[in-house]
Scaffold this motif. Structure first.
Motif, short mmCIF file in Angstrom:
data_model
loop_
_atom_site.label_atom_id
_atom_site.label_comp_id
_atom_site.label_asym_id
_atom_site.label_seq_id
_atom_site.Cartn_x
_atom_site.Cartn_y
_atom_site.Cartn_z
N UNK A 60 0.79 -1.22 0.00
CA UNK A 60 0.00 0.00 0.00
C UNK A 60 0.82 1.27 0.00
N UNK A 61 2.07 1.20 0.48
CA UNK A 61 2.92 2.39 0.52
C UNK A 61 4.16 2.26 -0.38
N UNK A 62 4.27 1.16 -1.11
CA UNK A 62 5.46 0.91 -1.93
C UNK A 62 5.66 1.99 -2.99
N UNK A 63 4.59 2.44 -3.63
CA UNK A 63 4.71 3.47 -4.66
C UNK A 63 5.22 4.78 -4.06
N UNK A 64 4.78 5.09 -2.85
CA UNK A 64 5.24 6.31 -2.18
C UNK A 64 6.75 6.24 -1.95
N UNK A 65 7.22 5.14 -1.38
CA UNK A 65 8.65 5.02 -1.10
C UNK A 65 9.47 5.07 -2.39
N UNK A 66 8.97 4.46 -3.44
CA UNK A 66 9.66 4.48 -4.72
C UNK A 66 9.72 5.90 -5.27
N UNK A 67 8.60 6.59 -5.27
CA UNK A 67 8.52 7.93 -5.87
C UNK A 67 9.45 8.90 -5.15
N UNK A 68 9.50 8.80 -3.83
CA UNK A 68 10.28 9.75 -3.04
C UNK A 68 11.67 9.24 -2.67
N UNK A 69 12.00 8.03 -3.07
CA UNK A 69 13.27 7.41 -2.71
C UNK A 69 13.52 7.54 -1.21
#
Length: 401
Positions: A37-46
């Protein structure tokens, strides 16, 4: 979706689950979905996944391979593989940090070069505080030490210990590490080479946030600069003359663990991509078709090909984790499993076209992540060259030509 910020170091609260129980399987599925659920957030913001590691510590999973007598779960390779696969399906950068933790603790207590009290301290801090450890070995000029050479990081002898100077790159997990296992050489006339154990809070450690990668963007693999960092004598835990032949960093068991756990990360990424694709094909209904894409035979074949690759991965990883593949063949498992994982994701992208490479599409993120399987030591060229050398070293079989 932005993850909840974790301000304090988590502490383990609660008993360990039976690692082979249905309840533990349910827990892993829950964590996998939560991390997704938060993987895209971590990827986008490194951004480093502190919240994920906090959740893992709540269930004692940061100490999974610590011996039971020190408060850990003393997991087998098969059990650790299940955890890594589940975490990777949710968020693979978290899984890579976890792999490094598991590898360090799997062999730490058996390393007699380390003082006993330091081994036990590092283990107990993992159990009680969620303290992470990783080896910092790669350098700008040297590259990976797996291909030979002496480190540029220098330890100068001073009263009561050493002063470290140098730079490490690709320091996976550094935003969350408590212990840094630093590969360096001494300034002595006949230099010694080995490991200086450094606590993260030691003055003189500086992190340069250089990690801006294609994939695995949340690993926090930044540069670490050591500027006159004092290390007490007892924390030079494993140093030997550079002229003395040193065994590989990992013994055969360590190589097996490394190959299985690293491969499990990227197999997990491919499985997440496959699951997303199945749902997407079932929901995508082009106007000219009037039915979901999943109704077309070509997509039945596509998923069949992907599932066949993932079946091969499961069989290989099961066999390796359960001791049914020789440790000498472990690196070939990595070569095959990661190659299958890349192929599985590529098949999906090839089949659906532009949507698969659109920013913000999970399949695009999974593709960037799975490609990172190629960079881990040992790389494919080294794996295949070693296999070839071994083949030529064996006596020839069969009759004369």
């Amino acid at each position: 979706m932005s993850p909840t910020t974790v301000q304090s170091r988590p502490t383990h609260a609660g008993p360990h689950l039976d690692l082979d129980s249905p309840a533990f399987t349910d827990l892993l599925e829950q964590l996998s979905q939560e991390f997704a659920g938060t993987a895209a957030y971590y990827d986008r913001h490194s951004e480093f996944p502190h919240a994920n590691l906090h959740r893992l510590q709540e269930h004692g999973l940061l100490a999974l391979t610590v011996p039971r007598q020190l408060g850990g779960s003393e997991a087998t390779l098969a059990q650790a593989r299940r955890v890594i696969g589940a975490v990777a399906r949710g968020e693979p950068s978290t899984a890579l940090v976890l792999v490094m933790q598991y590898l360090q603790h799997t062999r730490l207590q058996g390393n007699q070069a380390w003082p006993l009290h330091l081994r036990q301290r590092v283990a107990r801090e993992a159990v009680e505080q969620g303290a992470l450890i990783n080896a910092l070995r790669v350098e700008p000029d040297l590259g990976t030490p797996a291909r030979g050479g002496l480190p540029g990081t220098l330890a100068r002898r001073v009263e009561g210990g050493w002063r470290l100077e140098g730079r490490k790159i690709y320091s996976t997990g550094i935003p969350g590490l408590t212990w840094l296992s630093v590969w360096a050489r001494s300034d002595e006339p006949e230099p010694r080479v080995g490991t200086w154990l450094v606590h993260r809070d030691t003055p003189g450690i500086r992190i340069e946030e250089t990690w801006d990668h294609l994939g695995m963007r949340a690993t926090g693999s930044h540069d670490v600069v050591f500027e006159d960092v004092f290390v007490a004598s007892e924390f030079a835990v494993d140093i030997q003359p550079a002229s003395t032949p040193r065994p590989s960093e990992l013994d055969s068991s360590g190589v097996l663990w490394l190959a299985v756990l690293l491969s499990s990360i990227y197999d997990g990424v491919a499985r997440a991509a496959r699951d997303w694709l199945v749902v997407w094909l079932g929901e995508r209904t082009p106007a000219n078709l009037g039915a979901p894409l999943s109704s077309l035979p070509r997509f039945h074949e596509l998923i069949g090909r992907i599932d066949a690759l993932l079946l091969a991965n499961r069989v290989l990883l099961d066999a390796a984790a359960e001791g049914r593949i020789a440790a000498s063949e472990a690196t070939q498992v990595k070569y095959l499993v990661t190659g299958n994982a890349i192929s599985a994701v590529e098949l999906g992208i090839e089949a659906i076209g532009n949507p698969g490479l659109a920013r913000g599409n999970p399949l695009e993120r999974h593709y960037r992540d799975v490609l990172c399987s190629r960079i881990h030591t040992p790389q494919n060229d080294a794996i295949l060259a070693a296999v070839g050398r071994a083949a030529f070293a064996l006596p020839a079989r069969g009759g004369q030509a």
